[in-house]
Design a protein around this motif. Sequence first.
Motif, PDB file in Angstrom:
ATOM      1  N   SER A   1       8.591  -0.398  -8.040  1.00 27.12           N
ATOM      2  CA  SER A   1       7.419   0.073  -8.785  1.00 27.12           C
ATOM      3  C   SER A   1       7.168   1.562  -8.619  1.00 27.12           C
ATOM      4  O   SER A   1       6.556   2.191  -9.480  1.00 27.12           O
ATOM      5  CB  SER A   1       6.150  -0.639  -8.295  1.00 27.12           C
ATOM      6  OG  SER A   1       6.063  -1.938  -8.791  1.00 27.12           O
ATOM      7  N   CYS A   2       7.576   2.118  -7.452  1.00 30.18           N
ATOM      8  CA  CYS A   2       7.123   3.473  -7.151  1.00 30.18           C
ATOM      9  C   CYS A   2       8.045   4.186  -6.167  1.00 30.18           C
ATOM     10  O   CYS A   2       8.691   5.171  -6.505  1.00 30.18           O
ATOM     11  CB  CYS A   2       5.685   3.377  -6.604  1.00 30.18           C
ATOM     12  SG  CYS A   2       4.992   4.902  -5.986  1.00 30.18           S
ATOM     13  N   ASN A   3       8.124   3.704  -4.928  1.00 25.63           N
ATOM     14  CA  ASN A   3       8.761   4.474  -3.851  1.00 25.63           C
ATOM     15  C   ASN A   3      10.248   4.732  -4.079  1.00 25.63           C
ATOM     16  O   ASN A   3      10.725   5.850  -3.858  1.00 25.63           O
ATOM     17  CB  ASN A   3       8.595   3.762  -2.507  1.00 25.63           C
ATOM     18  CG  ASN A   3       7.178   3.785  -1.968  1.00 25.63           C
ATOM     19  OD1 ASN A   3       6.885   3.145  -0.966  1.00 25.63           O
ATOM     20  ND2 ASN A   3       6.276   4.503  -2.618  1.00 25.63           N
TER      21      ASN A   3
ATOM     22  N   GLY B   1      -4.102  -0.540  -5.837  1.00 24.65           N
ATOM     23  CA  GLY B   1      -2.694  -0.921  -5.675  1.00 24.65           C
ATOM     24  C   GLY B   1      -1.872  -0.798  -6.948  1.00 24.65           C
ATOM     25  O   GLY B   1      -2.358  -1.079  -8.046  1.00 24.65           O
ATOM     26  N   HIS B   2      -0.621  -0.351  -6.777  1.00 34.42           N
ATOM     27  CA  HIS B   2       0.239  -0.170  -7.948  1.00 34.42           C
ATOM     28  C   HIS B   2       1.695  -0.552  -7.661  1.00 34.42           C
ATOM     29  O   HIS B   2       2.568  -0.232  -8.452  1.00 34.42           O
ATOM     30  CB  HIS B   2       0.167   1.280  -8.431  1.00 34.42           C
ATOM     31  CG  HIS B   2       0.590   2.276  -7.385  1.00 34.42           C
ATOM     32  ND1 HIS B   2      -0.312   2.978  -6.630  1.00 34.42           N
ATOM     33  CD2 HIS B   2       1.807   2.659  -6.947  1.00 34.42           C
ATOM     34  CE1 HIS B   2       0.345   3.760  -5.778  1.00 34.42           C
ATOM     35  NE2 HIS B   2       1.634   3.584  -5.945  1.00 34.42           N
ATOM     36  N   GLU B   3       1.965  -1.177  -6.532  1.00 37.39           N
ATOM     37  CA  GLU B   3       3.346  -1.569  -6.221  1.00 37.39           C
ATOM     38  C   GLU B   3       3.377  -3.088  -6.159  1.00 37.39           C
ATOM     39  O   GLU B   3       2.601  -3.694  -5.416  1.00 37.39           O
ATOM     40  CB  GLU B   3       3.763  -0.952  -4.874  1.00 37.39           C
ATOM     41  CG  GLU B   3       3.668   0.573  -4.909  1.00 37.39           C
ATOM     42  CD  GLU B   3       4.093   1.241  -3.613  1.00 37.39           C
ATOM     43  OE1 GLU B   3       4.290   0.532  -2.607  1.00 37.39           O
ATOM     44  OE2 GLU B   3       4.230   2.475  -3.620  1.00 37.39           O
ATOM     45  N   MET B   4       4.279  -3.703  -6.938  1.00 31.84           N
ATOM     46  CA  MET B   4       4.206  -5.159  -7.057  1.00 31.84           C
ATOM     47  C   MET B   4       5.494  -5.785  -7.562  1.00 31.84           C
ATOM     48  O   MET B   4       6.341  -5.123  -8.147  1.00 31.84           O
ATOM     49  CB  MET B   4       3.062  -5.548  -8.006  1.00 31.84           C
ATOM     50  CG  MET B   4       3.088  -4.906  -9.396  1.00 31.84           C
ATOM     51  SD  MET B   4       4.344  -5.490 -10.560  1.00 31.84           S
ATOM     52  CE  MET B   4       3.746  -7.136 -10.900  1.00 31.84           C
TER      53      MET B   4
ATOM     54  N   ILE C   1       0.877  -1.171   0.000  1.00 35.37           N
ATOM     55  CA  ILE C   1       0.000   0.000   0.000  1.00 35.37           C
ATOM     56  C   ILE C   1       0.910   1.215   0.000  1.00 35.37           C
ATOM     57  O   ILE C   1       1.820   1.323   0.826  1.00 35.37           O
ATOM     58  CB  ILE C   1      -0.920   0.038   1.237  1.00 35.37           C
ATOM     59  CG1 ILE C   1      -1.707  -1.276   1.357  1.00 35.37           C
ATOM     60  CG2 ILE C   1      -1.871   1.227   1.163  1.00 35.37           C
ATOM     61  CD1 ILE C   1      -2.552  -1.359   2.622  1.00 35.37           C
ATOM     62  N   CYS C   2       0.667   2.118  -0.940  1.00 34.83           N
ATOM     63  CA  CYS C   2       1.476   3.329  -1.076  1.00 34.83           C
ATOM     64  C   CYS C   2       0.792   4.471  -0.324  1.00 34.83           C
ATOM     65  O   CYS C   2      -0.434   4.474  -0.163  1.00 34.83           O
ATOM     66  CB  CYS C   2       1.583   3.674  -2.557  1.00 34.83           C
ATOM     67  SG  CYS C   2       2.580   5.125  -2.922  1.00 34.83           S
ATOM     68  N   GLY C   3       1.574   5.449   0.096  1.00 34.82           N
ATOM     69  CA  GLY C   3       0.982   6.638   0.697  1.00 34.82           C
ATOM     70  C   GLY C   3      -0.054   7.270  -0.218  1.00 34.82           C
ATOM     71  O   GLY C   3      -1.086   7.782   0.242  1.00 34.82           O
TER      72      GLY C   3
END
Length: 355
Positions: free
Chosen positions: A156-158, A61-64, A37-39
């Motif tokens: 994926s993101c952070n 959700g978008h981090e995987m 779960i992203c901020g």
Amino acid sequence: MKIAVYNGVKNVGIRESELPQISHPEDVIVRVDRASICGSDLYIYRGDLHATMSPGVSGLGHEMVGHIVEVGSEVKRFKVGDRITAAYSVSCGQCDSCRQGVTAHCETTNKAVYGFGNAFGGMGGAQAEYMRIPYAEAHSEKIPDSISDDQAFFVSCNLPAAIRGIQNAQIKLGDFVGIIGLGTVGQLALRLAAKSGASRLFAIDKNPSRLKRAREIGAETILSGPNVKEQVLEMTGGKGLDAVIEAAGQPDAFDLSLSLLRPGGKYSGLGVYLGDNHPFNIGDVFLRDLNLSTHGFDNTHPNMWTAIRVIERGLIDPSQLITHRYALDDIAQAYQMFDQASDDVIKIAIHPQGL
Ligand SMILES: [Zn+2]
Ligand SMILES: [Zn+2]
């Protein structure tokens, strides 16, 4: 298969869905082994994007990271069995924006984002047992065996976001660098800044447990409050900071950041801003020669390769920020705890294939 869906404000549930199918020759289908779960997911959870979500339908959700189980006929770079991570934003790799590196502004997908509702392409989410990745070759990367699933989903993101924050801060050897907001991205930026030549790091947050984590890597810490500017000036002999990386996404954190900078200082914004107008003194920015940049709607794919290298070469280990784990079935609890920032949570790993 099971997917997490938005049911309404502060209401996330699990529902059964059809397995995703290849619908374009450049698609791949992935079995998701780890998600998070992203901020930014909290903006959805708290209802800020309610108008664009279909309750009971919109995936999240978008981090995987996961294994490819099926590839489209035009996919050359990946094969079934490969372990990959995809950028949070869906980019085609061919349009003008993609070729210029502003991949989050892809003109083909019209800024599609996994798990972010109808305004962002109505894409399925990563908080699911399986997901479809369109244009997979353009915004996914194969994960080397030396990188664990717990490390890979940060790609994926952070982690690319934190890397962009470091790039925009233009840290020079010996700089005094401040980090405001010590959630996952702030903690990652702090760890990268420590490897980037800063001589002193000043970590600022309202949460004592997050400050404790910052102290563990050598940062000087300041609890948020009315006298942060005075404390920083005192600690720096009246000079202020050479760069501030702001990962709070709050207008008062933006104001605080500018107030801490010395003349010629760099503001590097990593927070998410979905609001409208916020007044600030542009004359002050001009006269003090401040340099302002934000990571905006982050162009993740160009920094995914760097993120993989940062982990592979042991510069930092993002998995140390995982504080909690949940099976997909229990994701409602995970959202609740993340929203309330309870139990010293930093990063939650979601296990779609079970704990
Ligand atoms: Zn994210
Ligand atoms: Zn594109």
